[in-house]
Design an enzyme around this catalytic site. Structure first.
Site, PDB file in Angstrom:
ATOM      1  N   ALA A  67     -21.720   8.823 -26.133  1.00  0.00           N
ATOM      2  CA  ALA A  67     -21.472   8.237 -24.816  1.00  0.00           C
ATOM      3  C   ALA A  67     -22.394   7.023 -24.670  1.00  0.00           C
ATOM      4  O   ALA A  67     -23.346   6.875 -25.436  1.00  0.00           O
ATOM      5  CB  ALA A  67     -21.777   9.265 -23.742  1.00  0.00           C
ATOM      6  N   GLY A 113     -20.437  12.284 -27.507  1.00  0.00           N
ATOM      7  CA  GLY A 113     -19.122  12.057 -26.912  1.00  0.00           C
ATOM      8  C   GLY A 113     -18.060  11.728 -27.961  1.00  0.00           C
ATOM      9  O   GLY A 113     -16.877  12.030 -27.780  1.00  0.00           O
ATOM     10  N   GLU A 138     -26.742  15.958 -27.853  1.00  0.00           N
ATOM     11  CA  GLU A 138     -27.073  15.709 -26.445  1.00  0.00           C
ATOM     12  C   GLU A 138     -28.390  16.335 -25.991  1.00  0.00           C
ATOM     13  O   GLU A 138     -29.092  15.774 -25.151  1.00  0.00           O
ATOM     14  CB  GLU A 138     -25.946  16.212 -25.528  1.00  0.00           C
ATOM     15  CG  GLU A 138     -24.701  15.340 -25.519  1.00  0.00           C
ATOM     16  CD  GLU A 138     -23.717  15.656 -26.634  1.00  0.00           C
ATOM     17  OE1 GLU A 138     -24.091  16.353 -27.597  1.00  0.00           O
ATOM     18  OE2 GLU A 138     -22.564  15.199 -26.543  1.00  0.00           O
TER      19      GLU A 138
END
Ligand code: NAI
Length: 682
Positions: A67, A113, A138
């Site tokens: 992301a 992501g 993450e």
């Protein structure tokens, strides 16, 4: 259809190729815009109804790096985060629900992501490579997967393996990802597309008996609770919930909702929306950017990292031997010289172990050994691009080494010292070209510590400093520019903390309790254990050097240990007794108030010295100081570094705490010059 900036849609013989190619970026990241445009592209695909969809990357190497972390920093509230997550969930669900098969073509890194996107496709095929990584890292940013990845990875490879991957943040090489079932095929890059077509042409086999049985068992709450309790115990040994809540929250949402897909999607969104605005996540994101900034420094100087192919290391002790081995591991050739043949033999043995541990394949280990040459005569210095000195901390001996090295070095070779504190100017004074000498201060253990202090002596030339930073990048390390003052940055700040710990021991506090107080704050290792690890003789040497310049004195207990030959881990006894490389700690009780008081003494000594370093311009600012202390000394990453911690406490409030500390413990807690002038932004 609206104009798409990030995606291209091409159709050929009934197949649709949907390509992500974020403009003006070396790698793809999933920004809000990329996701919104994916929604538009999917609408078009639904209308066109091709036979299959190939989801690819327009970058030559690399699918999606994750992301867009820059957007994390701009999120102001949980509600705003929840909204962004909800739209990503909606778009990924749309991709998953396409009526035709979809395949992600993974041509390199596929992280965070990016993997969540690939998991929303029916199939994943990856280009086989040693360096590409596939995973969900993450947790390293203080959150957990938030685009539905936690649900889909568990569905794809089962809860035990999926949770291990997500809780550790570990990336897998494509072949390992294939073995675990994260991707369906790992094939050479040129066969990526044919593998995708092959995947689509074959009906997916139903779950095997064992996998089916696992799924049934894991659908029951008591079974999940049992498994969570087991995993939580392992997790607790690595990270504390109060410091890093993300892995615990992930585990909890699976325990609660593991049998209800929609409820788990909703809980995932809610949990990430809350985590992403937490102080821990903000600090970890800040460090992510600081790491990126340090990585970019060599590029900005315009120096070629590829220029370095041979290092000659002089001194094959703890540091020199390991530095040479690390350089070899990173692809360089190394010659290693020492006046003591036994030190060379020892270093080669340690290098062999490192290569075996890291490279695994005997062929690669042999190749590494072929690049590594013990060099009792010191001939390698004539050919090397870098000559690094790591002999004993003795000014005259080091100066003599450089005088000799410069005579034989190639023109343009970099001369570097690993000294912990001898001023560079003194080592360079007898040199023909003193500008050629810089400091490259590595940390122990070399294979684990990411930072190298690039020390700027007054005489060091800008060209040599740029070359030193490029060399650090070449061997996969983060270069931090520091001024040549005793202790540089990291040891200077760490030493008062270590000495305060010894002071506490002198007062009769158990080492186990001192260490627990520091670990409770979030330090990677308590100061007593750290001192034993570094070697009490080394600590003594650095402490003497620092107190001579900056005042204060080292507690007598340190000298007593050194005089008694108890130097720490390397001699089997220091403050602790050591067995098989482990400190033998005993159970020791303490109450919360005592621990808090110890923590305050340890941490505030560090904060005070940090302010002094800022004031003296040892590094170029607060961010560099924080990066140095986290990457070079294991300062609690979730706190963002000493300066970030001062800001969190409030500068004025932090300063006031010294009044009480000074009254109770004396002058060493007098706030240093610099607090008043300090202007820390929020
Ligand atoms: P060490 O005592 O383990 O090794 C020094 C080696 O240099 C020995 O093998 C010795 O035989 C060799 N040597 C001495 N004089 C020599 C000469 N004239 N020519 C060739 N070889 C010679 O020392 P260590 O711990 O590896 O430290 C080396 C340097 O690195 C020191 O300057 C130290 O301050 C610095 N340093 C040490 C760290 C640590 O944690 N030990 C961390 C960072 C820097």
């Amino acid at each position: 259809m609206a104009q798409l900036n990030n995606w291209r849609i091409n159709s050929e013989s009934g197949w649709c190729r949907l390509t992500l190619d974020v403009p003006r970026a070396s790698q793809n990241v999933l920004s809000a815009e990329v996701i919104a445009e994916l929604d538009i592209a999917l609408e078009q695909i639904e209308r066109d109804a091709p036979n299959a969809v190939l989801l690819c990357s327009g970058k030559e190497r690399g699918f999606v790096a994750g992301a867009d972390v820059r957007e994390f920093a701009k999120i102001e509230s949980g509600e705003q985060a929840a909204e962004a997550l909800a739209s990503a969930h909606r778009v990924f669900a749309r991709l998953e629900a396409l009526p035709m098969p979809s395949v992600a073509l993974i041509n390199g890194h596929c992280l965070g992501g990016g993997l969540e996107l690939a998991l929303a496709c029916d199939f994943r095929v990856a280009a086989d490579s040693e360096s590409a990584r596939i995973g969900l890292p993450e947790v390293l940013l203080g959150i957990h997967p938030g685009f539905g990845g936690s649900v889909r990875l568990i569905e794809t490879i089962g809860a035990p393996a999926a949770l291990q991957l997500m809780l550790s943040g570990r990336g897998l090489a494509p072949r390992s990802a294939r073995r675990l079932g994260v991707v369906d095929y790992a094939v050479p890059m040129r066969q990526l597309e044919s593998a995708a077509r092959y995947a689509v042409s074959r009906p997916r086999l139903p779950d095997g008996k064992l996998k089916g049985l696992w799924k049934t068992v894991m659908a029951s709450l008591p079974a999940r609770a049992l498994m969570c309790a087991f995993i939580k115990r392992q997790l607790r040994a690595r990270v504390r919930r109060e410091h890093y809540p993300a892995p615990y929250q992930l585990l909890e949402l699976w325990r609660r909702h593991g049998n209800d897909r929609e409820a788990m999607f909703a809980a995932e969104r809610e949990s990430v929306a809350q985590l992403i605005t937490s102080a821990a996540s903000r600090n970890l994101v800040k460090l992510f950017f600081l790491r990126e900034k340090l990585k970019k420094i060599p590029k900005e100087t315009g120096k070629e990292t590829a220029h370095f192919s041979h290092i000659h290391v002089i001194g094959a002790g703890v540091m020199g031997g390991d530095i040479a081995a690390w350089c070899v591991l990173r692809g360089l050739r190394a010659t290693l010289h020492d006046s003591n043949p036994a030190a060379l033999a020892n270093a080669m043995k340690r290098a062999h172990n490192l290569f075996r541990r890291r490279l695994k394949s005997p062929r690669l280990v042999q190749r590494a050994l072929d690049r590594f040459q013990p060099d009792p005569a010191g001939d390698g210095a004539r050919r090397a691009d870098v000559i690094l000195e790591a002999i004993v901390e003795d000014r005259a001996a080091k100066a003599a080494v450089f005088a000799e090295a410069q005579k034989v070095a190639r023109s343009g070779a970099l001369l570097a010292t690993n000294t912990s504190g001898i001023p560079l100017e003194e080592l360079a004074s007898g040199l023909r070209a003193p500008g050629q000498l810089v400091g490259l201060h590595f940390f122990n253990p070399v294979a684990r510590m990411q930072l190298i202090e690039v020390v700027r002596g007054e005489q060091s030339s800008p060209d040599s400093l740029a070359a030193a930073a490029a060399f650090a990048a070449r061997i996969g390390r983060l270069p931090l520019a520091v001024k040549s003052r005793p202790g540089f940055l990291v040891n200077r700040i760490l030493m008062p903390y270590l000495l305060e710990a010894v002071q506490l021991l002198e007062e009769g506090v158990r080492g186990e309790i001192v260490d627990r107080a520091a670990e409770q704050f979030g330090m990677a290792m308590g100061p007593v254990e750290l001192a034993d690890n570094v070697g009490l003789d080394v600590c003594m040497h650095v402490a003497r050097n620092l107190t001579k310049t900056y005042g204060g004195e080292a507690p007598g207990m340190l000298a007593q240990k050194v005089e008694g030959g108890n130097l720490g881990k390397k001699t089997g006894e220091g403050f602790y007794r050591w067995t098989r490389g482990k400190a033998q700690k005993e159970k020791a009780d303490s109450d919360a108030r005592t621990l808090a008081a110890i923590e305050e003494r340890l941490i505030f000594r560090m904060l005070n010295e940090s302010v002094a370093c800022l004031n003296e311009g040892i590094v170029d600012g607060a961010d560099s100081l924080d990066a140095g202390m986290v990457f070079g000394a294991g300062f609690a990453p979730f706190r963002g570094g000493p300066v970030a911690y001062i800001i969190e406490q409030g500068q004025e409030a932090a300063l006031r705490r010294f009044d009480g500390l000074q009254e109770r413990y004396g002058e060493r807690f007098a706030p240093c010059a610099g607090w008043k002038e300090l202007q820390l932004g929020e």
